[in-house]
Design a protein around this motif. Structure first.
Motif, PDB file in Angstrom:
ATOM      1  N   TYR A  30      12.591 -68.366  50.998  1.00 44.59           N
ATOM      2  CA  TYR A  30      13.614 -68.957  50.072  1.00 44.59           C
ATOM      3  C   TYR A  30      13.278 -70.340  49.715  1.00 44.59           C
ATOM      4  CZ  TYR A  30      17.695 -66.049  50.881  1.00 44.59           C
ATOM      5  OH  TYR A  30      18.724 -64.988  50.638  1.00 44.59           O
ATOM      6  N   SER A  73      23.383 -66.184  51.374  1.00 45.44           N
ATOM      7  CA  SER A  73      22.777 -64.798  50.562  1.00 45.44           C
ATOM      8  C   SER A  73      23.758 -64.566  49.474  1.00 45.44           C
ATOM      9  CB  SER A  73      22.977 -63.553  51.776  1.00 45.44           C
ATOM     10  OG  SER A  73      24.343 -63.399  51.898  1.00 45.44           O
ATOM     11  N   ILE A  74      24.354 -65.302  49.035  1.00 40.85           N
ATOM     12  CA  ILE A  74      25.089 -65.549  47.670  1.00 40.85           C
ATOM     13  C   ILE A  74      25.237 -64.083  47.179  1.00 40.85           C
ATOM     14  CG2 ILE A  74      25.040 -66.319  45.282  1.00 40.85           C
ATOM     15  CD1 ILE A  74      23.488 -68.525  45.907  1.00 40.85           C
ATOM     16  N   ASN A  75      26.591 -63.426  47.336  1.00 39.15           N
ATOM     17  CA  ASN A  75      26.702 -62.084  46.817  1.00 39.15           C
ATOM     18  C   ASN A  75      27.523 -62.299  45.680  1.00 39.15           C
ATOM     19  OD1 ASN A  75      28.618 -62.675  48.695  1.00 39.15           O
ATOM     20  ND2 ASN A  75      27.302 -61.645  50.220  1.00 39.15           N
ATOM     21  N   THR A  77      28.935 -61.150  42.242  1.00 39.98           N
ATOM     22  CA  THR A  77      28.483 -59.863  41.431  1.00 39.98           C
ATOM     23  C   THR A  77      29.492 -59.555  40.566  1.00 39.98           C
ATOM     24  OG1 THR A  77      27.349 -57.789  41.534  1.00 39.98           O
ATOM     25  CG2 THR A  77      28.656 -58.358  43.250  1.00 39.98           C
ATOM     26  N   CYS A 114      22.159 -55.326  46.373  1.00 39.48           N
ATOM     27  CA  CYS A 114      23.279 -54.827  45.710  1.00 39.48           C
ATOM     28  C   CYS A 114      24.697 -55.525  46.170  1.00 39.48           C
ATOM     29  CB  CYS A 114      23.377 -53.262  46.001  1.00 39.48           C
ATOM     30  SG  CYS A 114      23.942 -53.141  47.710  1.00 39.48           S
ATOM     31  N   ASN A 144      20.482 -51.227  48.679  1.00 40.93           N
ATOM     32  CA  ASN A 144      20.522 -52.043  49.999  1.00 40.93           C
ATOM     33  C   ASN A 144      20.999 -53.533  49.683  1.00 40.93           C
ATOM     34  OD1 ASN A 144      18.065 -52.884  48.679  1.00 40.93           O
ATOM     35  ND2 ASN A 144      16.751 -52.946  50.526  1.00 40.93           N
ATOM     36  N   ASP A 145      21.085 -54.082  50.967  1.00 43.97           N
ATOM     37  CA  ASP A 145      21.302 -55.698  50.808  1.00 43.97           C
ATOM     38  C   ASP A 145      20.869 -56.028  52.585  1.00 43.97           C
ATOM     39  OD1 ASP A 145      23.092 -57.563  48.645  1.00 43.97           O
ATOM     40  OD2 ASP A 145      23.008 -58.478  51.069  1.00 43.97           O
ATOM     41  N   GLY A 202      19.536 -53.841  54.749  1.00 46.50           N
ATOM     42  CA  GLY A 202      18.144 -53.736  54.623  1.00 46.50           C
ATOM     43  C   GLY A 202      17.557 -54.807  53.737  1.00 46.50           C
ATOM     44  N   ASP A 203      16.236 -55.132  54.176  1.00 44.93           N
ATOM     45  CA  ASP A 203      15.545 -56.288  53.387  1.00 44.93           C
ATOM     46  C   ASP A 203      14.456 -55.814  52.420  1.00 44.93           C
ATOM     47  OD1 ASP A 203      13.918 -58.492  52.855  1.00 44.93           O
ATOM     48  OD2 ASP A 203      14.229 -59.445  54.580  1.00 44.93           O
ATOM     49  N   LEU A 205      11.858 -57.303  51.255  1.00 37.67           N
ATOM     50  CA  LEU A 205      10.841 -57.747  51.640  1.00 37.67           C
ATOM     51  C   LEU A 205      10.175 -56.555  52.841  1.00 37.67           C
ATOM     52  CD1 LEU A 205      11.691 -61.421  51.453  1.00 37.67           C
ATOM     53  CD2 LEU A 205       9.599 -60.456  50.672  1.00 37.67           C
ATOM     54  N   ARG A 218      18.411 -57.466  40.373  1.00 36.06           N
ATOM     55  CA  ARG A 218      19.044 -58.629  39.551  1.00 36.06           C
ATOM     56  C   ARG A 218      19.743 -59.610  40.293  1.00 36.06           C
ATOM     57  NH1 ARG A 218      23.106 -56.117  35.974  1.00 36.06           N
ATOM     58  NH2 ARG A 218      22.241 -57.633  34.493  1.00 36.06           N
ATOM     59  N   ASN A 219      19.287 -60.735  39.876  1.00 36.89           N
ATOM     60  CA  ASN A 219      19.861 -61.897  40.347  1.00 36.89           C
ATOM     61  C   ASN A 219      19.795 -62.126  41.921  1.00 36.89           C
ATOM     62  OD1 ASN A 219      21.132 -62.682  38.059  1.00 36.89           O
ATOM     63  ND2 ASN A 219      22.224 -60.834  38.249  1.00 36.89           N
ATOM     64  N   VAL A 220      18.514 -61.498  42.352  1.00 35.13           N
ATOM     65  CA  VAL A 220      17.970 -61.861  43.699  1.00 35.13           C
ATOM     66  C   VAL A 220      16.826 -62.615  43.738  1.00 35.13           C
ATOM     67  CG1 VAL A 220      17.146 -60.371  45.824  1.00 35.13           C
ATOM     68  CG2 VAL A 220      18.976 -59.378  44.333  1.00 35.13           C
ATOM     69  N   TYR A 223      16.047 -66.897  44.029  1.00 33.97           N
ATOM     70  CA  TYR A 223      16.279 -67.925  45.287  1.00 33.97           C
ATOM     71  C   TYR A 223      14.899 -68.003  46.111  1.00 33.97           C
ATOM     72  CZ  TYR A 223      20.982 -66.759  43.977  1.00 33.97           C
ATOM     73  OH  TYR A 223      22.011 -66.403  43.360  1.00 33.97           O
ATOM     74  N   TYR A 224      13.862 -67.022  45.849  1.00 34.69           N
ATOM     75  CA  TYR A 224      12.670 -66.713  46.298  1.00 34.69           C
ATOM     76  C   TYR A 224      11.581 -67.659  45.823  1.00 34.69           C
ATOM     77  CZ  TYR A 224      14.529 -63.353  49.461  1.00 34.69           C
ATOM     78  OH  TYR A 224      15.344 -62.590  50.237  1.00 34.69           O
TER      79      TYR A 224
END
Ligand SMILES: C[S@@+](CC[C@H](N)C(=O)[O-])C[C@H]1O[C@@H](n2cnc3c(N)ncnc32)[C@H](O)[C@@H]1O
Length: 281
Positions: A30, A73-75, A77, A114, A144-145, A202-203, A205, A218-220, A223-224
């Motif tokens: 992050y 993990s800001i979700n 949506t 997701c 997944n998330d 799940g990740d 990465l 989208r919108n993930v 933060y990276y």
């Protein structure tokens, strides 16, 4: 010293990373400024002025752990988020996918990151409308998330009335069942739509998934760090079928010249890309 001036050094980062890693959240990739903002906000609320004290609090206080986990993990949506993206996808990309399949077969879609399920369910609703009259076509959506709580919520598929209030009435009547209990009204996604989506904790990465016609992420990525973004784009490249599509968030751009060679921007504003076949493939 004000929290603003505290330094998130390598030791402190390692400490927090240890706490979150066992819950599937890899903070190492992050952006440090993003992590600092989130930690500082919670520490200000709790009147804690030291990262080490806060890390101990997280080990003992389950509620606070859940607060900061959700915050990191800001979700946030919603259904059909940035509806122009769905409109353009439906109008220009979806017919192409259907015609390439020639009327029969399976379409595989990955909703990566997701959150609480609104995105993959929106994708399912969009595809269902398009293939409703084509009995030999099947759509499988893997969503997944890293956030287990978000995935559990998504699997249940029940949303407060506020979540659907701005959707067109036909979308609501075709895809949701209204449930009223006591003073509470919820909208549950109908079984036919639920059946199209498989949720997984799940990740992005570390998960290696393949053979997708489309990947929505989208919108993930915002933060990276750049390196992690590049790793993810390379994964998506491998995860897509030849000429598959990738959809990013409206505020996300593709970094790095290497990655730019992997995808062709089809709709720049909507961040819809297509996999480029490399010469040596
Ligand atoms: C802001 S939400 C975006 C949800 C949805 N894609 C949208 O655009 O509305 C970001 C989600 O990405 C998830 N996330 C972040 N990093 C992830 C990773 N490495 N693997 C899987 N999910 C991740 C977060 O847990 C969060 O639920």
């Amino acid at each position: 010293m004000s929290i603003h001036n505290l330094t998130l050094n390598a030791d402190v980062m390692a400490e927090f990373n240890n706490i979150f890693a066992s819950y599937g959240l890899d903070l190492a990739r992050y952006k440090p400024a993003f992590i600092k903002r989130r930690l500082d906000r919670r520490m200000r609320i709790l009147n804690i002025s030291d990262y080490s004290e806060y890390s101990h609090t997280l080990k003992d206080n389950r509620k606070e752990f859940e607060e900061i986990f959700a915050s990191l993990s800001i979700n946030v949506t919603n259904f059909f988020r940035d509806s122009t993206v769905f409109d353009r996808f439906q109008l220009s990309i979806l017919p192409k996918i259907l015609s390439d399949l020639g009327g029969s077969g399976k379409i595989r879609v990955w909703s990566a990151g997701c959150a609480s399920g609104e995105e993959p369910y929106s994708i399912a609703m969009m595809f269902k409308q398009a293939i409703g009259k084509l009995p030999n076509l099947e759509v499988e959506i893997i969503a997944n998330d890293v956030n287990k709580i978000a995935i559990q919520f998504a699997q249940r598929g029940r949303y407060p009335a506020k979540s659907v209030e701005s959707l067109p009435p036909t979308i609501i009547s075709n895809n949701f069942q209204k449930r009223t209990t006591d003073n509470n009204t919820e909208y549950e996604v109908v079984q036919a739509i639920k059946d199209m989506v498989t949720f997984k904790v799940g990740d992005i990465l570390s998960d290696a998934m393949q053979s997708f016609d489309v990947i929505f992420c989208r919108n993930v990525l915002i933060y990276y760090e750049k390196e992690a973004q590049e790793l993810i784009f390379t994964k998506f490249y491998k995860g897509l079928k030849d000429s598959g599509y990738m959809v990013l968030g409206m505020d996300e751009t593709m970094f790095g010249r290497r990655c730019q060679k992997l995808f062709n921007p089809l709709m720049a504003r909507e961040r819809i890309y297509q996999k480029v076949l490399q010469q040596n493939n």
